[in-house]
Design an enzyme around this catalytic site. Structure first.
Site, PDB file in Angstrom:
ATOM      1  N   ILE A   1       0.850  -1.190   0.000  1.00 40.08           N
ATOM      2  CA  ILE A   1       0.000   0.000   0.000  1.00 40.08           C
ATOM      3  C   ILE A   1       0.886   1.241   0.000  1.00 40.08           C
ATOM      4  O   ILE A   1       1.754   1.386   0.861  1.00 40.08           O
ATOM      5  CB  ILE A   1      -0.903   0.023   1.249  1.00 40.08           C
ATOM      6  CG1 ILE A   1      -1.719  -1.266   1.350  1.00 40.08           C
ATOM      7  CG2 ILE A   1      -1.806   1.256   1.240  1.00 40.08           C
ATOM      8  CD1 ILE A   1      -2.381  -1.466   2.710  1.00 40.08           C
ATOM      9  N   CYS A   2       0.656   2.124  -0.937  1.00 41.42           N
ATOM     10  CA  CYS A   2       1.370   3.399  -0.990  1.00 41.42           C
ATOM     11  C   CYS A   2       0.543   4.416  -0.202  1.00 41.42           C
ATOM     12  O   CYS A   2      -0.426   4.979  -0.706  1.00 41.42           O
ATOM     13  CB  CYS A   2       1.546   3.838  -2.445  1.00 41.42           C
ATOM     14  SG  CYS A   2       2.438   5.389  -2.605  1.00 41.42           S
TER      15      CYS A   2
END
Length: 151
Positions: free
Chosen positions: A90-91
């Site tokens: 997840i960014c």
């Protein structure tokens, strides 16, 4: 180590007793260890993920809460989202450089709910294939570049 365990116990109770909307702690995941949790998540109604089920994996180091948890999607259904890679990474800036010990598992969960709920179109990040082939297994080891809420 004792302060980390005390903090995790407190956060575990908070997640069990007052979970964010659509999220529940997978009780089996914490039976043997306090340092790795699975949180089950359901896509919010009225969003492109409505009714979909996801799992988040939280891993805590002995430096928690001074060190952010490692958080990623896991399981058979990784959301298709511009900030979520097909390997579950997840960014999200609060998972790395914007982490603060004042944040918690609850606040991370709420940020992920918000991130998914604001999505209008399901698509992978443009560099998904390259990133998944070349990245470290630990998403915290990635040097993310954040540009106007995109990665």
């Amino acid at each position: 180590m004792a302060s980390m365990q005390k903090r995790l116990q407190k956060e575990l109770l908070a997640l069990q007793n007052d979970p964010p909307p659509g999220m529940t702690l997978n009780e089996k995941s914490v039976q043997n260890t306090i340092t790795q949790w699975i949180v089950d998540m359901e896509g919010a109604s009225g969003t492109v993920y409505e009714g979909e089920k996801f799992q988040l994996l939280f891993k805590f180091s002995s430096r928690y809460p001074f060190d952010s948890p490692q958080v990623m999607f896991t399981g058979d259904n990784i959301p298709v989202h511009p900030h979520v890679y097909s390997n579950g990474h997840i960014c999200l800036s609060i998972l790395t450089e914007d982490w603060s010990p004042a944040l918690s598992v609850q606040s991370v969960c709420l940020s992920i709910i918000s991130m998914l709920s604001s999505c209008k179109e399901k698509r992978r990040p443009p560099d998904n294939s390259f990133y998944v082939r070349t990245c470290n297994k630990n998403p915290k080891k990635t040097k993310w570049w954040y540009h106007d809420d995109t990665c």
